[in-house]
Design an enzyme around this catalytic site. Structure first.
Site, PDB file in Angstrom:
ATOM      1  N   GLY A  80      53.866  36.281  84.427  1.00 50.36           N
ATOM      2  CA  GLY A  80      54.780  36.861  85.397  1.00 50.36           C
ATOM      3  C   GLY A  80      54.390  38.289  85.722  1.00 50.36           C
ATOM      4  O   GLY A  80      53.644  38.914  84.950  1.00 50.36           O
ATOM      5  N   CYS A 107      50.310  34.882  78.656  1.00 52.55           N
ATOM      6  CA  CYS A 107      50.410  36.240  79.195  1.00 52.55           C
ATOM      7  C   CYS A 107      51.829  36.795  79.016  1.00 52.55           C
ATOM      8  O   CYS A 107      52.227  37.095  77.900  1.00 52.55           O
ATOM      9  CB  CYS A 107      49.977  36.251  80.657  1.00 52.55           C
ATOM     10  SG  CYS A 107      49.568  37.912  81.273  1.00 52.55           S
ATOM     11  N   TYR A 108      52.628  36.908  80.082  1.00 50.91           N
ATOM     12  CA  TYR A 108      54.008  37.381  79.941  1.00 50.91           C
ATOM     13  C   TYR A 108      54.771  36.511  78.950  1.00 50.91           C
ATOM     14  O   TYR A 108      55.579  37.009  78.148  1.00 50.91           O
ATOM     15  CB  TYR A 108      54.700  37.369  81.304  1.00 50.91           C
ATOM     16  CG  TYR A 108      56.132  37.872  81.278  1.00 50.91           C
ATOM     17  CD1 TYR A 108      56.411  39.227  81.468  1.00 50.91           C
ATOM     18  CD2 TYR A 108      57.199  37.002  81.064  1.00 50.91           C
ATOM     19  CE1 TYR A 108      57.717  39.692  81.434  1.00 50.91           C
ATOM     20  CE2 TYR A 108      58.509  37.460  81.037  1.00 50.91           C
ATOM     21  CZ  TYR A 108      58.769  38.807  81.222  1.00 50.91           C
ATOM     22  OH  TYR A 108      60.066  39.262  81.182  1.00 50.91           O
ATOM     23  N   HIS A 194      44.664  33.589  80.568  1.00 52.92           N
ATOM     24  CA  HIS A 194      45.152  32.467  81.376  1.00 52.92           C
ATOM     25  C   HIS A 194      44.217  31.254  81.238  1.00 52.92           C
ATOM     26  O   HIS A 194      43.198  31.179  81.928  1.00 52.92           O
ATOM     27  CB  HIS A 194      45.248  32.878  82.849  1.00 52.92           C
ATOM     28  CG  HIS A 194      46.356  33.839  83.127  1.00 52.92           C
ATOM     29  ND1 HIS A 194      47.631  33.425  83.465  1.00 52.92           N
ATOM     30  CD2 HIS A 194      46.378  35.204  83.093  1.00 52.92           C
ATOM     31  CE1 HIS A 194      48.404  34.506  83.647  1.00 52.92           C
ATOM     32  NE2 HIS A 194      47.669  35.577  83.421  1.00 52.92           N
ATOM     33  N   GLU A 196      44.749  28.326  82.275  1.00 50.19           N
ATOM     34  CA  GLU A 196      44.925  27.388  83.388  1.00 50.19           C
ATOM     35  C   GLU A 196      43.957  27.637  84.536  1.00 50.19           C
ATOM     36  O   GLU A 196      43.744  26.745  85.374  1.00 50.19           O
ATOM     37  CB  GLU A 196      46.365  27.445  83.911  1.00 50.19           C
ATOM     38  CG  GLU A 196      46.767  28.710  84.646  1.00 50.19           C
ATOM     39  CD  GLU A 196      47.259  29.828  83.749  1.00 50.19           C
ATOM     40  OE1 GLU A 196      47.936  30.753  84.261  1.00 50.19           O
ATOM     41  OE2 GLU A 196      46.964  29.790  82.532  1.00 50.19           O
ATOM     42  N   GLY A 249      50.954  10.438 110.792  1.00 49.79           N
ATOM     43  CA  GLY A 249      49.550  10.105 110.632  1.00 49.79           C
ATOM     44  C   GLY A 249      48.857  11.013 109.641  1.00 49.79           C
ATOM     45  O   GLY A 249      47.699  10.795 109.285  1.00 49.79           O
ATOM     46  N   GLY A 250      49.551  12.075 109.170  1.00 47.79           N
ATOM     47  CA  GLY A 250      49.004  12.964 108.147  1.00 47.79           C
ATOM     48  C   GLY A 250      49.050  12.319 106.773  1.00 47.79           C
ATOM     49  O   GLY A 250      49.603  11.235 106.589  1.00 47.79           O
ATOM     50  N   VAL A 251      48.494  12.998 105.788  1.00 45.46           N
ATOM     51  CA  VAL A 251      48.377  12.438 104.441  1.00 45.46           C
ATOM     52  C   VAL A 251      49.749  12.125 103.842  1.00 45.46           C
ATOM     53  O   VAL A 251      49.993  11.013 103.364  1.00 45.46           O
ATOM     54  CB  VAL A 251      47.614  13.405 103.508  1.00 45.46           C
ATOM     55  CG1 VAL A 251      47.534  12.833 102.102  1.00 45.46           C
ATOM     56  CG2 VAL A 251      46.220  13.671 104.047  1.00 45.46           C
ATOM     57  N   ASP A 252      50.669  13.100 103.867  1.00 45.60           N
ATOM     58  CA  ASP A 252      51.948  12.938 103.177  1.00 45.60           C
ATOM     59  C   ASP A 252      52.785  11.803 103.756  1.00 45.60           C
ATOM     60  O   ASP A 252      53.294  10.954 103.018  1.00 45.60           O
ATOM     61  CB  ASP A 252      52.743  14.244 103.226  1.00 45.60           C
ATOM     62  CG  ASP A 252      51.985  15.407 102.610  1.00 45.60           C
ATOM     63  OD1 ASP A 252      51.062  15.150 101.824  1.00 45.60           O
ATOM     64  OD2 ASP A 252      52.304  16.562 102.936  1.00 45.60           O
ATOM     65  N   SER A 253      52.952  11.780 105.073  1.00 45.03           N
ATOM     66  CA  SER A 253      53.782  10.732 105.669  1.00 45.03           C
ATOM     67  C   SER A 253      53.107   9.366 105.567  1.00 45.03           C
ATOM     68  O   SER A 253      53.773   8.344 105.411  1.00 45.03           O
ATOM     69  CB  SER A 253      54.106  11.049 107.131  1.00 45.03           C
ATOM     70  OG  SER A 253      52.950  10.996 107.944  1.00 45.03           O
ATOM     71  N   SER A 254      51.778   9.329 105.636  1.00 42.86           N
ATOM     72  CA  SER A 254      51.063   8.058 105.527  1.00 42.86           C
ATOM     73  C   SER A 254      51.209   7.450 104.138  1.00 42.86           C
ATOM     74  O   SER A 254      51.450   6.249 103.993  1.00 42.86           O
ATOM     75  CB  SER A 254      49.579   8.262 105.852  1.00 42.86           C
ATOM     76  OG  SER A 254      49.390   8.668 107.189  1.00 42.86           O
ATOM     77  N   LYS A 402      49.663  17.873  95.928  1.00 45.80           N
ATOM     78  CA  LYS A 402      48.861  17.319  97.014  1.00 45.80           C
ATOM     79  C   LYS A 402      47.707  16.459  96.504  1.00 45.80           C
ATOM     80  O   LYS A 402      47.438  15.387  97.055  1.00 45.80           O
ATOM     81  CB  LYS A 402      48.300  18.461  97.871  1.00 45.80           C
ATOM     82  CG  LYS A 402      47.662  18.005  99.175  1.00 45.80           C
ATOM     83  CD  LYS A 402      48.720  17.589 100.190  1.00 45.80           C
ATOM     84  CE  LYS A 402      48.155  17.358 101.550  1.00 45.80           C
ATOM     85  NZ  LYS A 402      49.182  17.182 102.579  1.00 45.80           N
TER      86      LYS A 402
END
Length: 546
Positions: A80, A107-108, A194, A196, A249-254, A402
């Site tokens: 943070g 870290c924090y 970190h 990650e 037609g995008g990734v998410d809605s498809s 994503k």
């Protein structure tokens, strides 16, 4: 007709509160307590890459809430921007340390552990930002099968001066004598660096040791298991009701459409709004894939005339966006109203509205107290819906990042052209036309953009980078074509590489590819006699020009 019931509005208001409960029906998960770090989502993604489900909760989360969840196997405290000794620094419910659940502070989060449990944290004489060498000592399961010296990524100006009772030091850097601490009896650990981020050499291995050796997670988070659980959840929520989905037609809605169809079949109807601002062949591609191949019920609304009429003479990019957004909602609602009226003649009417909301949409729309990183952005999928709606929401992807959505799409049988397609702005080509939007300018840009896509795919570069597209500029210049003078417009070519779209670098694309794209656009697209290449990065520029 407007789209929201009081029941749904109540659910949305809970999303905007201080806790998020996803109920993934997993038998194990890791909780990440967020203290406003820019890397919190990265931690969550790294955990999931190890096939363990992760959930982000705000620092105000109470131990009593966590104690009620038997699936929690471990807790990670994020970094943070604050200092633990600052007056308004975010704190942790002290009872969490007493739950008997393994804890890893980063870290924090590490400094908070030290302070809360009786140690001392102070300003470091030498700040540590960027790479540094970590040297390990002693034995701890956190560093099982990890070399004794390696490069880590630091971002802090405080350090631990005195350890809490029961803790030992297991690693140090040049400026941090307590870079790794741990209480082996209580399974509480802290890392000043970190793990990650990709810059830390052994970061993934350290997280795997925490998850598998210390927390004893079994790696049950897979897309196969997600599909099975999600289908069960969708069927339980929907019952015999019917679902409407706005398909772009995008990734998410498809992927949302494919998952819902797997779960409930013909109870799903998709609405595709052709606003005239789409790429070449978009409407035909969506119809061929979803209606003809997947046999999904699809209603196509042709609304080019209405959108272009509203956009006539408008140059300001924000006005464009607002006009397009408002007109889309109106068009979608009218289409939904038609479907709803027809469904009342059937025993099972439309009761649900599906959306491709993702986990970052949910996280970034939730304020984290007074943290400087509190509200990253509001998302239309979370907080921008109409105040009144006659549907309940179905959001089957709200647990996913994503990259997981893309993986899910592949598991559901969607082609690479859909799953790995590059991002496309919601307002479409309208924000890639600088100045007024007209049918002629759309025709020019659509043809140029299609050439960019074709050549990027032919060369193999399309799937290597984040985005590549054309922008139509309101700039005319003199040219010579066939011994004749021309005075035509300019196309800018934009290509960037990025991890998440928040920052981006322009791509050093081979000159021969740029040359071919430029030659094709100038030779094949009437009205263009010049191409330029955008070599600005984000920041200070944005990826899209508007």
């Amino acid at each position: 007709m407007s789209l929201i019931t009081p029941k749904t509005r109540s659910a949305i208001s809970k999303i905007a509160g201080k806790t998020i409960t996803l109920s993934p029906h997993n038998n194990e998960k890791i909780i990440i307590i967020d203290f406003g770090s820019q890397y919190t989502q990265v931690i969550a993604r790294r955990v999931r890459e190890c096939h363990v489900f992760s959930e982000i909760l705000p620092y105000s989360t109470k131990a009593s809430l966590l104690a009620k969840d038997p699936t929690i196997r471990g807790i990670i405290l994020s970094g943070g921007p604050a200092s633990v000794y600052a007056k308004k620094a975010p704190t942790l419910d002290a009872a969490i340390y007493e739950l008997g659940i393994p804890i890893l502070g980063i870290c924090y989060g590490m400094q908070l552990i030290a302070r809360d449990l009786g140690g001392t944290v102070a300003r470091s004489e030498s700040r540590e930002y960027g790479s540094g060498q970590l040297s390990l000592k002693g034995a701890t399961p956190l560093f099982k099968k990890i070399k004794k010296k390696f490069i880590v990524w630091n971002s802090h100006s405080d350090r631990i001066e005195k350890l809490p009772h029961g803790f030992s030091v297991f690693g140090h850097t040049e400026n941090s004598p307590h870079a790794v601490i741990g209480d082996l009896k209580r399974n509480i650990y802290g890392l000043q660096f970190h793990p990650e981020v990709a810059h830390s050499d052994q970061g993934k291995e350290i997280l795997q040791n925490f998850l598998h050796t210390i927390c004893r997670c079994q790696s049950t988070w897979t897309m196969d298991s997600f599909i099975e659980r999600s289908c069960e959840k969708i069927r339980a929520q929907v019952g015999t009701g019917r679902v409407i989905l706005g398909l772009s037609g995008g990734v998410d809605s498809s992927v949302t459409a494919a998952l819902l169809h797997r779960a409930i079949g013909d109870q799903l109807t998709c609405i595709f709004v052709d606003n005239g601002l789409l790429r070449e062949g978009e409407r035909t591609g969506v119809r061929d894939l979803f209606a003809r191949h997947f046999k999904i019920r699809l209603k196509v609304v042709k609304a080019k005339k209405e959108f272009l009429t509203k956009l006539e003479g408008v140059s300001d990019p924000e006005k464009k966006r607002k006009i397009i957004g408002k007109e889309f909602i109106h068009t979608f609602e009218e289409a939904a109203k038609t479907l709803q009226l027809s469904s009342k003649r059937t025993p099972h009417p439309f009761k649900f509205l599906a959306q491709g909301t993702l986990y970052p949409d949910v996280i970034e729309s939730v304020p984290i107290g007074n943290n400087p990183a509190s509200l990253i952005k509001s998302h239309h999928n979370v907080g921008g819906l109409p105040k009144k709606m006659n549907f309940e929401l179905v959001e089957p992807l709200r647990q996913l990042f994503k990259d997981e959505v893309r993986e899910l799409g592949r598991e559901l049988g969607l082609p690479r052209e859909v799953v790995d397609r590059q991002p496309f702005p919601g307002p479409g080509l309208a924000v890639r036309i600088i100045g007024p939007v007209t049918s002629q300018r759309l025709k020019i840009l659509r043809a140029a953009d299609n050439i960019v896509i074709e050549e990027m795919k032919t060369s193999g570069w399309y799937y290597k980078i984040w985005q590549s597209f054309a922008v139509l500029l309101p700039i005319r210049s003199v040219g010579v074509m066939g011994d004749e003078r021309t005075y035509d417009e300019t196309i800018a070519i934009r290509m960037v590489e990025s991890q998440d779209g928040m920052t981006a670098n322009w791509v050093h694309i081979p000159y021969e590819i740029l040359a071919k794209i430029s030659n094709r656009i100038i030779n094949e697209v009437d009205g263009i006699n010049r191409c330029v290449y955008d070599i600005s990065s984000k920041p200070p520029a944005t990826i899209e020009w508007e």
